[in-house]
Design an enzyme around this catalytic site. Structure first.
Site, PDB file in Angstrom:
ATOM      1  N   HIS A 208       0.819  -1.219   0.000  1.00  0.00           N
ATOM      2  CA  HIS A 208       0.000   0.000   0.000  1.00  0.00           C
ATOM      3  C   HIS A 208       0.850   1.265   0.000  1.00  0.00           C
ATOM      4  O   HIS A 208       0.539   2.248   0.677  1.00  0.00           O
ATOM      5  CB  HIS A 208      -0.975  -0.009   1.182  1.00  0.00           C
TER       6      HIS A 208
ATOM      7  N   HIS B  61      -9.809   0.993   0.875  1.00  0.00           N
ATOM      8  CA  HIS B  61      -9.663  -0.167   1.767  1.00  0.00           C
ATOM      9  C   HIS B  61     -10.822  -0.258   2.764  1.00  0.00           C
ATOM     10  O   HIS B  61     -10.625  -0.529   3.946  1.00  0.00           O
ATOM     11  CB  HIS B  61      -8.331  -0.085   2.498  1.00  0.00           C
TER      12      HIS B  61
ATOM     13  N   GLU C 149     -11.362  -4.681  -2.745  1.00  0.00           N
ATOM     14  CA  GLU C 149     -10.509  -3.578  -3.189  1.00  0.00           C
ATOM     15  C   GLU C 149     -10.266  -3.708  -4.693  1.00  0.00           C
ATOM     16  O   GLU C 149      -9.498  -4.557  -5.136  1.00  0.00           O
ATOM     17  CB  GLU C 149      -9.175  -3.622  -2.442  1.00  0.00           C
TER      18      GLU C 149
END
Length: 348
Positions: A104, A175, A313
């Site tokens: 991420h 998320h 996601e």
């Protein structure tokens, strides 16, 4: 548009939360910290309002959050192997924040920034941020934008936009952790899920980097092409499920046309009757069954534990910047990255 204080960030920033409303009484709350979704409150089959999103009551919860609850993830969602990538023959070293890999975008991704609100109405909000050349290790000065829209049919639209002055990676996602029985209701294993995905990307090991293979889901616990409960096969002695301690895998979406905005998933909670349909123009979706949730200070005093929320996601595939078999997430200098994902809520 209602705006309230959401506390003070650890660096002294004033952080706010904004409320979107529609004609049916649905509410979406968004904070400028990480441009995160804080709440999605929609009616259930009995007309009672349910908050179906895990989250926190103030910015401190999000700053201490290790689960990325509701946050916009950028510049790159998911993992990049060995925290390295090469663009135009130049290698870039990223933050190795997940074993030796980058997850991420690193520990100071866009999910940790306080975004600027550039536009707001009763049912929309646009937030922007800047990422400097070299920030998180990525090349190029990037301007990023996310717009949330709450429509009158209880659809939460997420529009992403970005531009960079150098070739770089653009692979944004959100998320959000959903629990369609209500954010504090406990396990999601009895909730049903359908994914329009005949294939997935197997991972090498528990570090969750894809092998590069695109494999069929048929005959495996990964098969959600027909709706089933999230928990039905989650304890199966299957090597892929074992690697993630449950589901934490990218699914290859069955798109009728590349880049088309299509229905890709549907989730259902029998207790509330809430149905959530997911639409996107992206090629993949990471289904995560919340295997490592441990949060003692959730909204309204909620304690969130393992498998009490799930994520869908939308994304380019994990490590796609290094994997020639996957669609590339490279954004060319001066070109505009745009993508859209929607979560539509109803009842049955």
């Amino acid at each position: 548009m209602k705006k309230e204080s959401f506390g003070t960030g650890r660096h002294g920033e004033a952080v706010s939360v904004y409320m979107l409303e529609n004609k049916s009484g649905a509410v979406v709350r968004v904070t400028d910290y990480g441009a995160a979704l804080v709440s999605i409150i929609v009616p259930d089959k009995n007309g009672n309002m349910q908050d179906v999103l895990l989250g926190y009551d103030n910015v401190t919860g999000y700053e201490n959050n290790t689960c990325y609850f509701g946050a916009v993830i950028g510049r790159n969602g998911n993992r990049i192997a060995n925290a390295q990538l090469t663009i135009n023959g130049v290698s870039y070293q990223l933050d190795a924040n997940d074993n030796e890999n980058n997850l991420h975008s690193g520990v100071k991704g866009m999910d940790t920034m306080v975004w600027n609100v550039s536009e707001q109405t009763q049912n929309t909000i646009t937030l922007t941020c800047k990422s400097a050349d070299g920030e998180q290790g990525f090349p190029g000065n990037m301007d990023a934008e996310v717009t949330y829209v709450l429509t009158d049919d209880c659809t939460v639209e997420i529009h992403y936009k970005a531009v960079s002055d150098q070739d770089t990676v653009a692979n944004f996602t959100n998320h959000a952790y959903f629990n369609l029985e209500g954010h504090a209701s406990g396990s999601v294993l009895g909730q049903e899920l359908m994914l329009r995905a005949s294939n997935f990307t197997p991972v090498i090991d528990s570090k969750a980097i894809p092998t590069g293979e695109i494999a069929p889901v048929a005959g495996t616990p990964m098969d959600f092409t027909t709706a089933k409960t999230i928990g039905r096969d989650i304890e199966t002695d299957d090597i892929q499920v074992n690697y993630g301690g449950g589901y934490d895998h990218n699914f290859v979406l069955d798109k009728q046309e590349k880049g088309a905005f299509e229905l890709i998933a549907e989730a259902y909670a029998p207790g509330t009757g809430i149905v959530m349909k997911v639409f996107t123009d992206l090629p993949g979706v990471q289904f995560y069954s919340g295997n490592f949730i441990t949060t003692q200070d959730g909204k309204q005093g909620a304690v969130y534990e393992k498998r009490q929320g799930f994520c869908l996601e939308t994304q380019y595939f994990p490590n796609s910047v290094n994997e020639p078999n996957f669609e590339s997430p490279i954004l060319k200098a001066g070109e505009v990255y745009t993508t859209k994902t929607s979560y539509q809520f109803g009842v049955k």
